[in-house]
Design a protein around this motif. Structure first.
Motif, PDB file in Angstrom:
ATOM      1  N   ALA A  17      -0.829  -3.736  -3.202  1.00  0.00           N
ATOM      2  CA  ALA A  17      -0.449  -4.916  -2.421  1.00  0.00           C
ATOM      3  C   ALA A  17       0.721  -4.588  -1.501  1.00  0.00           C
ATOM      4  N   GLY A  18       1.653  -3.761  -1.979  1.00  0.00           N
ATOM      5  CA  GLY A  18       2.756  -3.324  -1.132  1.00  0.00           C
ATOM      6  C   GLY A  18       2.267  -2.507   0.053  1.00  0.00           C
ATOM      7  N   VAL A  19       1.259  -1.664  -0.178  1.00  0.00           N
ATOM      8  CA  VAL A  19       0.665  -0.887   0.917  1.00  0.00           C
ATOM      9  C   VAL A  19       0.012  -1.813   1.929  1.00  0.00           C
ATOM     10  N   HIS A  20      -0.695  -2.828   1.436  1.00  0.00           N
ATOM     11  CA  HIS A  20      -1.329  -3.790   2.347  1.00  0.00           C
ATOM     12  C   HIS A  20      -0.289  -4.489   3.215  1.00  0.00           C
ATOM     13  N   LEU A  21       0.834  -4.848   2.607  1.00  0.00           N
ATOM     14  CA  LEU A  21       1.889  -5.507   3.374  1.00  0.00           C
ATOM     15  C   LEU A  21       2.476  -4.549   4.408  1.00  0.00           C
ATOM     16  N   PHE A  22       2.574  -3.273   4.047  1.00  0.00           N
ATOM     17  CA  PHE A  22       3.032  -2.254   4.994  1.00  0.00           C
ATOM     18  C   PHE A  22       2.055  -2.156   6.170  1.00  0.00           C
ATOM     19  N   LEU A  23       0.751  -2.128   5.876  1.00  0.00           N
ATOM     20  CA  LEU A  23      -0.249  -2.042   6.938  1.00  0.00           C
ATOM     21  C   LEU A  23      -0.234  -3.281   7.812  1.00  0.00           C
ATOM     22  N   PHE A  24      -0.007  -4.436   7.199  1.00  0.00           N
ATOM     23  CA  PHE A  24       0.103  -5.695   7.944  1.00  0.00           C
ATOM     24  C   PHE A  24       1.173  -5.580   9.027  1.00  0.00           C
ATOM     25  N   GLN A  25       2.315  -5.031   8.654  1.00  0.00           N
ATOM     26  CA  GLN A  25       3.426  -4.947   9.597  1.00  0.00           C
ATOM     27  C   GLN A  25       3.301  -3.743  10.530  1.00  0.00           C
ATOM     28  N   LEU A  26       2.704  -2.658  10.044  1.00  0.00           N
ATOM     29  CA  LEU A  26       2.481  -1.508  10.913  1.00  0.00           C
ATOM     30  C   LEU A  26       1.520  -1.858  12.045  1.00  0.00           C
ATOM     31  N   ALA A  27       0.489  -2.632  11.735  1.00  0.00           N
ATOM     32  CA  ALA A  27      -0.434  -3.086  12.775  1.00  0.00           C
ATOM     33  C   ALA A  27       0.301  -3.910  13.817  1.00  0.00           C
TER      34      ALA A  27
END
Length: 401
Positions: free
Chosen positions: A253-263
């Motif tokens: 879930a932390g990785v998903h949040l990272f990808l959310f913001q990286l996008a």
């Protein structure tokens, strides 16, 4: 014709001035980690402190309430002491607030969170004004770099929050972000001295006839900013918990949040290409589509959440750059940009503050996150609709401060 030593001195002076100007992007690195590091840690904090989901939502909303209260007042110390000294004080206060939130028991969690929000509010208002002043001919491009700096640090904070907590607990994980605030404050001191030696136009423009609060264009920008912020803060606060409800591990879930913001970083850097001097309608409307698609995907096909968070992140990141750029594009001076920024962020973040609380309450009442995601979908659709108006340049309705 100037001799060689004079030319070298001139080039050295320009280099120093360029470095000092670019330091504003280091300030931007500190405007989100203290907030986005909280979301992945909410389950641990809730279990340790006995915080229900509604209370957790209130904790994430408190900085936004501080934004709403402090933002319209920021121009007062900036006008009196200058923007650079005010930013320096804000960085020091930010570091102190982070330490208080992490280590002071009882009310320290709440007081420290409010202090953090107040300090970040100063940066939120003044950084766009400094960009307007120092990059007047390249506002959209400079804003995209500022937004990217802010979003990269926010994404990094989300991604490493849980690993840091594994070593030092959630308190140590949150406290870590006081370190870059202190370091950037130390680096910022020379810029304060440089600003005194080489005075630049500050937030001291003569008072115009009409208040920014009476301008229709300012209210459109405020609405756009508010809807973007509400959507972003609901997602950045609750995406890890929404993922957990679908069986996703805390680290994933932390990785998903990272990808959310990286996008959001990538889309934020790209969106200025669609912004023209005569209109920003195309950019503002295009920015709204990925968020709608992403949230609809989370509702319909949650097992593909990794894909949908990237879509939603791309939309919120692009919309943030547009909202921040509009402060400089519609404000005629750095002072006007600061006042417009203060108004839009005050009202906008007041609306945004209700988002995480409402989403948490809906999840608590319904026992699931579907209603909360429907709320986000409605907000994203409203933002898309307003984009058709906010992107038009109204020369007859120039924003006054």
């Amino acid at each position: 014709m100037p001799d060689a030593p004079a030319r070298r001195t001139s080039r050295a002076s320009l280099t120093v001035a360029s470095v000092m100007t670019a330091l504003i992007f280091l300030v931007a690195l500190n405007l989100r980690p203290a907030l986005t590091s909280v979301g992945p840690l909410l389950p641990q904090m809730g279990a340790d402190l006995g915080l229900a989901e509604g209370t957790q939502g209130l904790l994430t909303a408190l900085p936004l309430l501080a934004f709403a209260v402090v933002s319209p007042l920021v121009h007062l110390p900036a006008r009196r002491w200058g923007m650079e000294p005010t930013v320096l004080v804000a960085l020091a206060v930010l570091a102190g607030g982070i330490a208080m939130r992490s280590w002071v028991e009882g009310a320290g969690l709440w007081i420290g969170t409010a202090v953090i929000g107040s300090a970040i509010a100063v940066g939120n208002v003044l950084v766009p004004a400094v960009v307007k002043r120092d990059y007047a001919g390249h506002v959209s491009r400079a804003t995209s770099v500022y937004s990217a700096s802010m979003t990269v640090s926010a994404a990094l904070a989300s991604a490493i929050a849980v690993p840091l907590a594994g070593a030092d607990g959630w308190r140590g994980s949150l406290a870590f972000w006081a370190i870059p605030a202190v370091l950037v404050a130390l680096v910022w001191i020379p810029r304060v001295r440089h600003a005194h030696r080489m005075p630049a136009p500050e937030v001291t423009a003569a008072e115009p006839a009409r208040s920014v609060w009476r301008q229709p264009t300012a209210w459109l920008i405020t609405a756009y900013m508010g809807l973007q912020s509400t959507t972003f803060y609901i997602l950045v606060s609750w995406l890890p918990t929404i993922d957990a409800s679908e069986g996703v591990s805390a680290s994933q879930a932390g990785v998903h949040l990272f990808l959310f913001q990286l996008a959001g970083v990538v889309s934020g850097l790209a969106i200025p290409r669609l912004m023209r001097a005569d209109t920003q309608v195309l950019a503002a409307t295009v920015a709204g589509v990925p968020t709608i698609v992403g949230v609809a995907g989370l509702l319909a096909l949650p097992h593909l959440s990794g894909l949908w968070v990237v879509c939603a992140g791309a939309g919120t990141g692009a919309a943030l750059v547009i909202a921040l750029s509009l402060f400089g594009l519609r404000g005629r001076t750095a002072g006007e940009a600061a006042r417009l920024s203060g108004m839009a962020q005050s009202v906008g973040y007041l609306l945004a503050a209700a988002g995480p609380v409402t989403a948490g309450w809906l999840a608590h009442v319904t026992g699931a996150w579907h209603a909360s995601l429907v709320l986000v979908l409605a907000l994203a659709t409203a933002q898309f609709t307003i984009a058709f108006w906010v992107g038009r340049v109204r020369t007859a309705d120039a924003v006054a401060a």
